[in-house]
Design an enzyme around this catalytic site. Structure first.
Site, PDB file in Angstrom:
ATOM      1  N   THR A  89      -3.687   7.663   1.985  1.00 25.70           N
ATOM      2  CA  THR A  89      -4.928   7.958   1.262  1.00 25.70           C
ATOM      3  C   THR A  89      -5.462   9.321   1.675  1.00 25.70           C
ATOM      4  O   THR A  89      -5.445   9.679   2.855  1.00 25.70           O
ATOM      5  CB  THR A  89      -5.989   6.882   1.541  1.00 25.70           C
ATOM      6  OG1 THR A  89      -5.521   5.618   1.077  1.00 25.70           O
ATOM      7  CG2 THR A  89      -7.305   7.210   0.841  1.00 25.70           C
ATOM      8  N   LEU A 123      -9.090   6.064   6.931  1.00 23.56           N
ATOM      9  CA  LEU A 123      -8.458   6.153   5.625  1.00 23.56           C
ATOM     10  C   LEU A 123      -6.988   5.822   5.845  1.00 23.56           C
ATOM     11  O   LEU A 123      -6.389   6.251   6.843  1.00 23.56           O
ATOM     12  CB  LEU A 123      -8.599   7.552   5.019  1.00 23.56           C
ATOM     13  CG  LEU A 123      -9.984   7.963   4.503  1.00 23.56           C
ATOM     14  CD1 LEU A 123      -9.933   9.396   3.978  1.00 23.56           C
ATOM     15  CD2 LEU A 123     -10.474   7.020   3.432  1.00 23.56           C
ATOM     16  N   ASP A 124      -6.397   5.081   4.927  1.00 28.70           N
ATOM     17  CA  ASP A 124      -4.993   4.714   5.071  1.00 28.70           C
ATOM     18  C   ASP A 124      -4.108   5.953   5.191  1.00 28.70           C
ATOM     19  O   ASP A 124      -4.465   7.043   4.740  1.00 28.70           O
ATOM     20  CB  ASP A 124      -4.526   3.873   3.876  1.00 28.70           C
ATOM     21  CG  ASP A 124      -5.159   2.484   3.865  1.00 28.70           C
ATOM     22  OD1 ASP A 124      -5.689   2.069   4.918  1.00 28.70           O
ATOM     23  OD2 ASP A 124      -5.127   1.836   2.805  1.00 28.70           O
ATOM     24  N   PHE A 125      -2.935   5.762   5.750  1.00 27.27           N
ATOM     25  CA  PHE A 125      -1.951   6.820   5.963  1.00 27.27           C
ATOM     26  C   PHE A 125      -1.678   7.604   4.682  1.00 27.27           C
ATOM     27  O   PHE A 125      -1.566   8.835   4.693  1.00 27.27           O
ATOM     28  CB  PHE A 125      -0.659   6.181   6.489  1.00 27.27           C
ATOM     29  CG  PHE A 125       0.431   7.154   6.841  1.00 27.27           C
ATOM     30  CD1 PHE A 125       0.300   8.032   7.906  1.00 27.27           C
ATOM     31  CD2 PHE A 125       1.611   7.176   6.109  1.00 27.27           C
ATOM     32  CE1 PHE A 125       1.326   8.930   8.232  1.00 27.27           C
ATOM     33  CE2 PHE A 125       2.640   8.065   6.428  1.00 27.27           C
ATOM     34  CZ  PHE A 125       2.492   8.937   7.492  1.00 27.27           C
ATOM     35  N   HIS A 127      -8.407  -2.015   4.162  1.00 25.80           N
ATOM     36  CA  HIS A 127      -7.689  -1.846   2.887  1.00 25.80           C
ATOM     37  C   HIS A 127      -8.536  -2.312   1.691  1.00 25.80           C
ATOM     38  O   HIS A 127      -8.005  -2.811   0.702  1.00 25.80           O
ATOM     39  CB  HIS A 127      -6.381  -2.637   2.885  1.00 25.80           C
ATOM     40  CG  HIS A 127      -5.352  -2.131   3.847  1.00 25.80           C
ATOM     41  ND1 HIS A 127      -5.135  -0.788   4.075  1.00 25.80           N
ATOM     42  CD2 HIS A 127      -4.471  -2.788   4.636  1.00 25.80           C
ATOM     43  CE1 HIS A 127      -4.157  -0.644   4.963  1.00 25.80           C
ATOM     44  NE2 HIS A 127      -3.746  -1.830   5.333  1.00 25.80           N
TER      45      HIS A 127
END
Length: 244
Positions: free
Chosen positions: A105, A101-103, A188
């Protein structure tokens, strides 16, 4: 089946690179036979001996975590940022996140030390749905919603069809709250999909992974997955449904 060097590293004997050196040097035996070929795969029933000592396989562990914002989905970080592994209390195995999961998110993230399970969850052929709640700058029109459902092109490749539900449109503030269900896991992906229709994601939260949700957890908390949940995840990844 997993690569021999990975099994050795997972047992805590040494790093994967050092394990490769030991294999090439003929210091590893599998079921009594010296194995000096990199890429050899072994199963949990095989007996692996390194430098004359039998290795003990780690007990497989599976967790679901509520990943907070500003935490990286990695085992470590060269920039000194907090990782999801840092949130674990005295882990007894070398756990790693299943995908990322993105930083910025938040939401559900699985962690395990079972490479075969992780690969099954992340494989391109996986039919396992992931459910996101996206807060969008701009209005997601019906036309753009249908484009997302049909699949949009980014990075030269068309995304698979998605399920898209508009939860709220705020025409005054020009913002939209959207539920998006996809089974792919490209880099992403959610942000790129909305970008492809001219909208940007302001905030993103993953609320479900297959049938697993975050009920009872707050950001930073985690729990063990139950055996039934694990088997159901595998079935969902393979078939896209649970056959009761």
């Amino acid at each position: 089946m997993e690569r021999l060097q990975k099994v050795i590293a997972a047992a805590g004997i040494c790093s994967r690179r050092k394990a490769e050196e030991l294999i090439v040097e003929g210091k590893v035996k599998v079921n009594g036979e010296v194995v000096d070929t990199l890429g050899t795969k072994v199963s949990s029933s095989d007996i692996v001996i390194v430098n004359g000592k039998k290795i003990k396989s780690e007990r497989k562990q599976y967790y679901v975590m509520f990943k907070p914002k500003s935490v990286i989905s990695s085992t470590s970080d060269d920039k000194g940022r907090v990782s999801v592994i840092d949130l674990l209390d005295n882990p007894t195995a070398r756990l790693y996140p299943v995908g990322r999961l993105d930083f910025d998110t938040t939401g559900i993230l699985l962690l395990t030390n079972d490479g075969e399970f992780a690969n099954k969850m992340m494989h391109p052929s996986s039919k396992l749905d992931k459910t996101y709640i996206a807060f969008i700058d701009g209005i997601l029109t019906e036309e753009k919603r249908k484009q997302l459902e049909a699949g949009v092109v980014f990075d030269g490749q068309k995304s698979a069809p998605a399920k898209v539900k508009v939860m709220q449109r705020d025409y005054k503030l020009e913002k939209t709250k959207v539920k998006l269900i996809i089974h792919e896991g490209r880099y992403h992906q959610v942000k790129m999909m909305f970008d492809a229709v001219g909208l940007s994601v302001r905030k993103l939260h993953r609320e479900k992974y297959g049938h697993i949700n975050l009920n009872g957890l707050v950001p930073g908390e985690y729990r063990k997955l139950k055996p039934l949940e694990i088997s159901q995840l595998i079935e969902l990844a393979e078939n896209g449904f649970i056959d009761y």
